[in-house]
Design a protein around this motif. Structure first.
Motif, PDB file in Angstrom:
ATOM      1  N   GLY A   1       0.831  -1.203   0.000  1.00  0.00           N
ATOM      2  CA  GLY A   1       0.000   0.000   0.000  1.00  0.00           C
ATOM      3  C   GLY A   1       0.862   1.247   0.000  1.00  0.00           C
ATOM      4  O   GLY A   1       0.411   2.347   0.288  1.00  0.00           O
ATOM      5  N   TYR A   2       2.134   1.044  -0.364  1.00  0.00           N
ATOM      6  CA  TYR A   2       3.130   2.102  -0.255  1.00  0.00           C
ATOM      7  C   TYR A   2       3.669   2.495  -1.621  1.00  0.00           C
ATOM      8  O   TYR A   2       3.788   1.661  -2.515  1.00  0.00           O
ATOM      9  CB  TYR A   2       4.291   1.595   0.630  1.00  0.00           C
ATOM     10  N   GLY A   3       4.005   3.775  -1.786  1.00  0.00           N
ATOM     11  CA  GLY A   3       4.601   4.198  -3.048  1.00  0.00           C
ATOM     12  C   GLY A   3       5.469   5.418  -2.854  1.00  0.00           C
ATOM     13  O   GLY A   3       5.430   6.093  -1.816  1.00  0.00           O
ATOM     14  N   ALA A   4       6.273   5.704  -3.879  1.00  0.00           N
ATOM     15  CA  ALA A   4       7.155   6.865  -3.832  1.00  0.00           C
ATOM     16  C   ALA A   4       7.266   7.449  -5.230  1.00  0.00           C
ATOM     17  O   ALA A   4       7.139   6.737  -6.232  1.00  0.00           O
ATOM     18  CB  ALA A   4       8.531   6.459  -3.325  1.00  0.00           C
ATOM     19  N   THR A   5       7.503   8.745  -5.280  1.00  0.00           N
ATOM     20  CA  THR A   5       7.707   9.385  -6.574  1.00  0.00           C
ATOM     21  C   THR A   5       8.585  10.618  -6.429  1.00  0.00           C
ATOM     22  O   THR A   5       8.633  11.234  -5.362  1.00  0.00           O
ATOM     23  CB  THR A   5       6.370   9.744  -7.280  1.00  0.00           C
ATOM     24  N   MET A   6       9.267  10.935  -7.506  1.00  0.00           N
ATOM     25  CA  MET A   6      10.183  12.076  -7.518  1.00  0.00           C
ATOM     26  C   MET A   6      10.360  12.497  -8.976  1.00  0.00           C
ATOM     27  O   MET A   6      10.440  11.643  -9.858  1.00  0.00           O
ATOM     28  CB  MET A   6      11.517  11.622  -6.927  1.00  0.00           C
ATOM     29  N   THR A   7      10.379  13.795  -9.204  1.00  0.00           N
ATOM     30  CA  THR A   7      10.583  14.307 -10.563  1.00  0.00           C
ATOM     31  C   THR A   7      12.036  14.699 -10.714  1.00  0.00           C
ATOM     32  O   THR A   7      12.566  15.434  -9.882  1.00  0.00           O
ATOM     33  CB  THR A   7       9.654  15.518 -10.809  1.00  0.00           C
ATOM     34  N   ILE A   8      12.672  14.187 -11.755  1.00  0.00           N
ATOM     35  CA  ILE A   8      14.106  14.421 -11.918  1.00  0.00           C
ATOM     36  C   ILE A   8      14.361  15.287 -13.142  1.00  0.00           C
ATOM     37  O   ILE A   8      14.162  14.881 -14.277  1.00  0.00           O
ATOM     38  CB  ILE A   8      14.850  13.070 -11.997  1.00  0.00           C
ATOM     39  N   GLN A   9      14.772  16.532 -12.848  1.00  0.00           N
ATOM     40  CA  GLN A   9      15.155  17.466 -13.902  1.00  0.00           C
ATOM     41  C   GLN A   9      16.665  17.566 -13.821  1.00  0.00           C
ATOM     42  O   GLN A   9      17.199  18.214 -12.905  1.00  0.00           O
ATOM     43  CB  GLN A   9      14.587  18.859 -13.613  1.00  0.00           C
ATOM     44  N   PRO A  10      17.394  16.943 -14.717  1.00  0.00           N
ATOM     45  CA  PRO A  10      18.858  16.943 -14.623  1.00  0.00           C
ATOM     46  C   PRO A  10      19.411  18.365 -14.471  1.00  0.00           C
ATOM     47  O   PRO A  10      18.924  19.297 -15.114  1.00  0.00           O
ATOM     48  CB  PRO A  10      19.298  16.315 -15.943  1.00  0.00           C
ATOM     49  N   ASN A  11      20.382  18.496 -13.612  1.00  0.00           N
ATOM     50  CA  ASN A  11      21.086  19.764 -13.319  1.00  0.00           C
ATOM     51  C   ASN A  11      20.281  20.745 -12.463  1.00  0.00           C
ATOM     52  O   ASN A  11      20.858  21.617 -11.825  1.00  0.00           O
ATOM     53  CB  ASN A  11      21.570  20.476 -14.588  1.00  0.00           C
ATOM     54  N   GLU A  12      18.964  20.614 -12.431  1.00  0.00           N
ATOM     55  CA  GLU A  12      18.137  21.518 -11.627  1.00  0.00           C
ATOM     56  C   GLU A  12      17.853  20.895 -10.262  1.00  0.00           C
ATOM     57  O   GLU A  12      17.906  21.561  -9.239  1.00  0.00           O
ATOM     58  CB  GLU A  12      16.780  21.750 -12.309  1.00  0.00           C
ATOM     59  N   LEU A  13      17.516  19.616 -10.295  1.00  0.00           N
ATOM     60  CA  LEU A  13      17.121  18.892  -9.093  1.00  0.00           C
ATOM     61  C   LEU A  13      17.989  17.632  -8.978  1.00  0.00           C
ATOM     62  O   LEU A  13      18.585  17.197  -9.954  1.00  0.00           O
ATOM     63  CB  LEU A  13      15.646  18.483  -9.195  1.00  0.00           C
ATOM     64  N   PRO A  14      18.066  17.043  -7.759  1.00  0.00           N
ATOM     65  CA  PRO A  14      18.852  15.816  -7.616  1.00  0.00           C
ATOM     66  C   PRO A  14      18.332  14.724  -8.555  1.00  0.00           C
ATOM     67  O   PRO A  14      17.154  14.680  -8.876  1.00  0.00           O
ATOM     68  CB  PRO A  14      18.610  15.418  -6.156  1.00  0.00           C
TER      69      PRO A  14
ATOM     70  N   ALA B   1      19.935  20.857  -3.681  1.00  0.00           N
ATOM     71  CA  ALA B   1      20.622  20.919  -4.976  1.00  0.00           C
ATOM     72  C   ALA B   1      21.142  19.530  -5.328  1.00  0.00           C
ATOM     73  O   ALA B   1      21.277  18.672  -4.463  1.00  0.00           O
ATOM     74  CB  ALA B   1      21.777  21.907  -4.876  1.00  0.00           C
ATOM     75  N   PRO B   2      21.445  19.292  -6.613  1.00  0.00           N
ATOM     76  CA  PRO B   2      22.070  18.018  -6.977  1.00  0.00           C
ATOM     77  C   PRO B   2      23.388  17.831  -6.229  1.00  0.00           C
ATOM     78  O   PRO B   2      24.048  18.813  -5.894  1.00  0.00           O
ATOM     79  CB  PRO B   2      22.317  18.168  -8.488  1.00  0.00           C
ATOM     80  N   ASN B   3      23.759  16.576  -5.977  1.00  0.00           N
ATOM     81  CA  ASN B   3      24.988  16.256  -5.262  1.00  0.00           C
ATOM     82  C   ASN B   3      26.175  16.263  -6.237  1.00  0.00           C
ATOM     83  O   ASN B   3      26.203  15.481  -7.184  1.00  0.00           O
ATOM     84  CB  ASN B   3      24.804  14.868  -4.617  1.00  0.00           C
TER      85      ASN B   3
END
Ligand SMILES: [Zn+2]
Length: 339
Positions: A152-165, A236-238
């Motif tokens: 019943g669990y989920g995860a999500t993340m939007t990845i914009q290279p160079n802008e976000l991790p 910020a991105p690592n």
């Protein structure tokens, strides 16, 4: 403007301009299981001009509880998911272009699959493919939207290279093969699919209509059963990240990244993870016992399910008997062992 989209155009953040942008957008959906079905249906109804749907599996009865584009006829005919999805989507909206690709997504094809797309949506069921997609998207500066759901669990993340991790900034190393729950071992309920896909496709609509300020910029973790909704703000991105910091795209390199798959004898394929694991076979046997016949000793576990027999070794290597099709073997591995 088309009557079909009138309510979406009335929504001021989209408007006529946004609708026009959607009609010119190209999206790649990697994997057409539960999440991929939900992504594809939403974007088809929204009028995204071009969808490319890639999947290596065929429809089974155990999919129908949550994979919303498929019906009993698809399962009886064992239609490839990409084809069954395209058939259904064409009934929903004949004004857009849908390309169905029946293939195992790997280092040899991922770059070509995404090069002419504006956005990539994650509908996969394994970390191996997600790290591959992450490498390819960072390399080609393409935005992709990670999503995962189990139980019943989920995860999500939007990845914009160079802008976000990127995915690897957050999850530096892939979980060891065989250590993560999968929908086939831990089960999954449909509502978490709806929730995670709703967040992913809303992010997609924001990006495709140019509403970047509205992105959630976080790692969202949601448990609909335990009523736990969490948002971890992203920084910020690592700079030390192997993928987006160092630009070392190891998952795009054949040897280091791929689960190696070799034919071993007639009607058998060996799948080996990129690095050996140390599996607790007892625990794995417990997870698999309701799915088929399981026999286990100190060194290996044998699962017989339908026409296939999987022999799992402690280093997470698996020999799949009953097929000499590498993509079927990889699919069984992702389902029952988890990668
Ligand atoms: Zn990174």
């Amino acid at each position: 403007m088309n009557e079909r989209y009138s309510r979406q155009i009335l929504f001021s953040a989209v408007g006529a301009d946004g609708q026009e942008k959607l009609s010119k957008s190209r999206v790649l959906i990697v994997g057409c299981g539960a999440l991929g079905c939900a992504h594809a249906e939403t974007l088809t109804r929204a009028g995204v001009g071009f969808l490319r749907i890639v999947d290596r599996d065929f429809v089974e009865f155990s999919n129908l509880q949550r994979q919303s584009l498929y019906g009993e006829t698809d399962a009886k005919e064992r239609l490839p998911k990409a084809i069954a999805a395209k058939n259904r989507l064409a009934e929903i909206n004949s004004e857009i272009e849908i390309e169905a690709v029946v293939a195992d997504v790997n280092y040899s094809n991922i770059e070509n699959l995404l090069k002419d797309c504006d956005l990539i949506l994650d509908g996969t069921d394994n970390f191996q493919t997600r790290y591959l997609v992450n490498d390819a998207c960072v390399k080609h500066n393409k935005t992709w939207i990670y999503g995962a759901a189990v139980s019943g669990y989920g995860a999500t993340m939007t990845i914009q290279p160079n802008e976000l991790p990127c995915l690897r900034c957050i999850f530096e190393t892939m979980p060891d093969a065989g250590t993560s729950p999968t929908c086939d071992t831990a089960g999954v309920i449909q509502p978490i699919i709806s929730v995670i896909s709703a967040v992913q496709t809303t992010e997609a609509l924001k990006i495709l209509t140019g509403n970047f300020d509205s992105l959630h910029k976080s790692l969202m973790q949601i448990d609909v059963w335990c009523n736990d909704w969490r948002k971890i703000k992203l920084g910020a991105p690592n700079a030390d990240c192997q993928t987006c910091g160092q630009r070392n795209f190891e998952f795009l390199e054949a040897e280091s990244a791929e689960f190696s798959a070799v034919l071993c004898g007639r009607n058998a394929v060996q799948i080996a993870p990129p690095k050996p694991s140390d599996l607790d076979l007892q625990t794995l046997a417990g997870k698999l016992k309701n799915l088929g016949d399981v026999k286990q000793n100190e060194y290996l576990l044998r699962l017989t399910v339908g026409e296939y027999e999987l022999t799992v070794f402690r280093d997470a290597r698996v020999i799949v008997r009953g097929t000499d099709d590498v993509s079927i073997a990889r699919s069984l591995y992702a389902k029952f062992v988890g990668a």
